[in-house]
Design a protein around this motif. Structure first.
Motif, PDB file in Angstrom:
ATOM      1  N   ARG A 231       0.845  -1.200   0.000  1.00  0.00           N
ATOM      2  CA  ARG A 231       0.000   0.000   0.000  1.00  0.00           C
ATOM      3  C   ARG A 231       0.880   1.250   0.000  1.00  0.00           C
ATOM      4  O   ARG A 231       2.087   1.176   0.275  1.00  0.00           O
ATOM      5  N   ASN A 232       0.231   2.389  -0.233  1.00  0.00           N
ATOM      6  CA  ASN A 232       0.997   3.633  -0.180  1.00  0.00           C
ATOM      7  C   ASN A 232       1.479   3.847   1.261  1.00  0.00           C
ATOM      8  O   ASN A 232       0.689   3.805   2.210  1.00  0.00           O
TER       9      ASN A 232
ATOM     10  N   GLN B  34       2.866   6.458   2.928  1.00  0.00           N
ATOM     11  CA  GLN B  34       2.748   7.728   3.655  1.00  0.00           C
ATOM     12  C   GLN B  34       1.594   7.774   4.664  1.00  0.00           C
ATOM     13  O   GLN B  34       1.834   8.069   5.845  1.00  0.00           O
TER      14      GLN B  34
ATOM     15  N   VAL C 165      10.005   8.501   2.231  1.00  0.00           N
ATOM     16  CA  VAL C 165       9.397   7.419   1.456  1.00  0.00           C
ATOM     17  C   VAL C 165      10.278   7.159   0.237  1.00  0.00           C
ATOM     18  O   VAL C 165      10.709   8.103  -0.441  1.00  0.00           O
TER      19      VAL C 165
ATOM     20  N   ASP D 210       8.458   5.656  -5.957  1.00  0.00           N
ATOM     21  CA  ASP D 210       7.811   4.567  -6.677  1.00  0.00           C
ATOM     22  C   ASP D 210       7.693   4.973  -8.145  1.00  0.00           C
ATOM     23  O   ASP D 210       7.029   5.964  -8.437  1.00  0.00           O
TER      24      ASP D 210
ATOM     25  N   GLU E  66       2.310  15.355  -0.867  1.00  0.00           N
ATOM     26  CA  GLU E  66       1.904  13.964  -1.063  1.00  0.00           C
ATOM     27  C   GLU E  66       3.102  13.159  -1.551  1.00  0.00           C
ATOM     28  O   GLU E  66       3.877  13.650  -2.391  1.00  0.00           O
TER      29      GLU E  66
ATOM     30  N   THR F 243       4.518   9.251  -2.962  1.00  0.00           N
ATOM     31  CA  THR F 243       4.073   7.936  -3.431  1.00  0.00           C
ATOM     32  C   THR F 243       5.214   6.945  -3.297  1.00  0.00           C
ATOM     33  O   THR F 243       6.365   7.246  -3.644  1.00  0.00           O
ATOM     34  N   GLY F 244       4.882   5.784  -2.794  1.00  0.00           N
ATOM     35  CA  GLY F 244       5.891   4.762  -2.573  1.00  0.00           C
ATOM     36  C   GLY F 244       5.384   3.812  -1.515  1.00  0.00           C
ATOM     37  O   GLY F 244       4.547   4.191  -0.680  1.00  0.00           O
ATOM     38  N   THR F 245       5.875   2.597  -1.514  1.00  0.00           N
ATOM     39  CA  THR F 245       5.348   1.572  -0.616  1.00  0.00           C
ATOM     40  C   THR F 245       6.343   1.162   0.476  1.00  0.00           C
ATOM     41  O   THR F 245       6.103   0.218   1.215  1.00  0.00           O
TER      42      THR F 245
END
Ligand code: M6R
Length: 600
Positions: free
Chosen positions: A11-12, A14, A36, A39, A63, A65-67
């Protein structure tokens, strides 16, 4: 004390990191940050941090993005609580991010070496050196780089590291807590289970010396030799609220039990050097004035005995709100302002007054960057971590530890403490956490005695010499959380008035350790017994005389008189706690009082 969390999953990262971090805010709240891994992971690191509580971070961060990512909420111990000093800390390449809970005691030495080899630093923290050490060792294998970097640092730590281009988190632990949370297609790491209970109930506890690698599908644990370790997960069924208190019913009790670690942290890296602190170098003070309120004032009273014994410097202690009315002394004392919060208005006012009088000032504070640290010439931080319970416990004990350190510094400076005496003080201080632990191990005995006296309306506390302030502090703890009217006296004062208050319904707690006051204390206990009051004596283990004089005896392990205030107050904290619990009082938030008092 700080809060750490890491996530590797599908999942994301953050929002999950932020959510978990909020559960750790009780561990520190002066700044926070998040990193983070981009991605796709080749994209590099996204890193954001800010001064203040997690809410500030949440409202200002972009914001991401990355898991895979890590986050941190800080309680500063090294370096002010600024955005630059907030974690995660990075290296020169900004491709690596590290969060840390603990203290790297040899960081100055390591930093000097790194500076000499071209590393550039942007923060005042000890943690940043670790980011640079890992970078210097990085050769594609993050676990290997972390292991090599660990060889160069001393002190205590829970480190969690991520690197751009890696879908892996690497964590390591020595003396600071760290747990792994196991999910489905995702894994977590955190300072404690509190942070992760919403996401999993299956945990692995990381042990000292271990290094852990986590990806979304795999958790690998290695011991200090690099050998893989097998560990079965544990299932934890605590509620979120229980977990925040570490399973203790109240923050106060948790904080009482944290005292061995708090003492250890307060001493860390401070006694190795034979060099005096630059502030004291060439400064020989002919007198000391300690100024503080409440529990901190009691620590100051203990400090008077310590400073006069070790440094042979006459010391007076004054309540902060009264200091400004005291006459300006002809000689210029060193003024020591003690305040755990660093924000107490009366003590801040006294600090300004002391400077106006032209005195040199030292602050003893628990909160890095708090107001007092801007009002004094030199700061000694107690490293107790955040104290949530209104009743001061671990901050008191670490204030006393800071006063041992201050007294040793003054004693060395004016040559009243020999190198040999300093060494033996130092080595004893290191063993102090064990004496505290011994008292904690006797909690059920203390509870059983408290049960007998919990319905009293009045209770008196007596002690002599260095344990007279401990009688005052025992009374303060008792009154503020159990609402029993508690008063402390120098034992010799009873006959000058207070004896009139004694009856069979007013128990007296007498501190009667075998020091130079012991015989006199026995005399005072007899005076009390003759008035029909029950006596609860605190003495040394193996003392066969004390039970003949007292109705109940609490024993502590024998130790040199100058150190007795520490285990004795821990016994009295437990005493007050159990009285309050039996009486059903709201222990962490007693009526009418606040943790930080910002009005004069
Ligand atoms: O933050 P400070 O150390 O300056 O606070 C002074 C007192 O208000 C404080 O010690 C108070 O007496 C304790 N919380 C009582 O347990």
């Amino acid at each position: 004390m700080c809060g750490i969390v890491g996530y590797a999953g599908g999942r994301n990262a953050q929002p999950i990191l932020l959510d978990c971090l909020k559960r750790l805010e009780y561990r520190g709240y002066d700044s926070a940050g998040i990193a983070v891994v981009g991605d796709p992971i080749q994209k590099g690191l996204q890193l954001f941090k800010s001064k203040g509580e997690i809410a500030v971070l949440e409202s200002s961060m972009p914001e991401m993005t990355g898991t895979v990512g890590i986050a941190h909420t800080r309680w500063a111990t090294q370096g002010r609580p600024t955005t630059e000093n907030a974690h995660p800390l990075s290296d020169c390449t900004n491709r690596l991010a590290v969060v840390h809970n603990g203290i790297i005691s040899n960081f100055m030495e390591v930093k000097e070496h790194l500076l000499a080899t071209g590393h550039k630093f942007v923060s005042e923290t000890d943690t940043e050196v670790f980011a640079h050490l890992v970078e210097a060792e990085m050769n594609g294998d993050l676990v290997a780089a972390v292991r090599k970097a660990l060889e160069k640092v001393e002190g205590t730590y829970a480190f969690v590291v991520v690197s751009a281009g890696h879908d892996e988190i690497v964590a390591a632990r020595r003396e600071s807590p760290l747990v792994i949370g196991l999910g489905d297609g995702e894994n977590f790491v955190a300072s404690d289970v509190t942070a992760l209970l919403k996401y999993t109930s299956r945990f692995l506890h990381v042990q000292d010396g271990e290094v852990v690698s986590l990806t979304r599908d795999e958790v690998r644990i290695f011991d200090s030799e690099g050998t893989a370790v097998e560990r079965r997960p544990e299932k934890i069924t605590w509620s979120l609220e229980d977990a925040e208190k570490g399973g203790y019913p109240h923050f106060m009790l948790k904080e009482i039990y944290e005292q061995p670690e708090a003492i250890h942290d307060s001493l860390l890296g401070r006694m190795e050097s034979a060099e005096p602190e630059p502030f004291f170098q060439g400064n020989s003070f002919s007198s000391v004035k300690i100024v503080a309120c409440g529990t901190s004032y009691h620590a100051g009273l203990v400090g008077k005995y310590i400073i006069e014994e070790l440094a042979k410097v006459p010391t007076t202690v004054q309540i902060s709100s009264e200091y400004r009315y005291s006459p300006v002394s002809r000689e210029s004392p060193l003024v020591v302002l003690i305040t755990q919060s660093g924000e107490t208005a009366d003590t801040l006012g006294a600090a300004r007054e002391a400077r106006k009088r032209g005195n040199k000032t030292v602050g003893i504070a628990n909160v890095v960057g708090s107001a007092i640290t801007r009002e004094v010439d030199h700061v000694i931080y107690t490293r107790a971590g955040p104290e949530i319970g209104v009743a001061a416990t671990k901050t008191f004990v670490t204030q006393v530890v800071a006063l041992y350190l201050l007294a040793m510094e003054l004693g060395v400076q004016n040559r009243s403490l020999t190198a040999q005496a300093r060494r033996s003080m130092t080595s004893f201080l290191r063993s102090l956490p064990r004496y505290v632990q011994d008292v904690l191990n006797k909690a059920s005995e203390i509870e059983a005695i408290a049960e007998k006296y919990a319905r009293s309306d009045d209770m008196f506390f007596i002690g002599r010499s260095i344990n007279y302030p401990i009688a005052l502090e025992g009374a303060l703890k008792t009154k503020e959380i159990s609402y029993i009217h508690g008063e402390g006296f120098p034992a010799g004062e009873l006959k000058h008035g207070p004896l009139a208050l004694l009856s069979k319904d007013s128990p007296v707690v007498a501190i009667a350790v075998r020091d130079h006051t012991y015989e006199k204390m026995l005399g005072n206990i007899s005076e009390v017994s003759a008035r029909g009051s029950p006596v609860i004596a605190i003495g040394f283990e193996g003392d066969t005389d004390l039970p003949k004089f007292a109705d109940d005896v609490l024993s502590i392990r024998q130790l040199p008189p100058i150190f007795t205030p520490v285990p004795v107050i821990v016994a009295l904290q437990l005493w007050a706690y159990h009285l309050a619990r039996i009486r059903g009082c709201p222990i962490d938030k007693p009526r009418n009082i606040a943790k930080t008092v910002t009005v004069e």
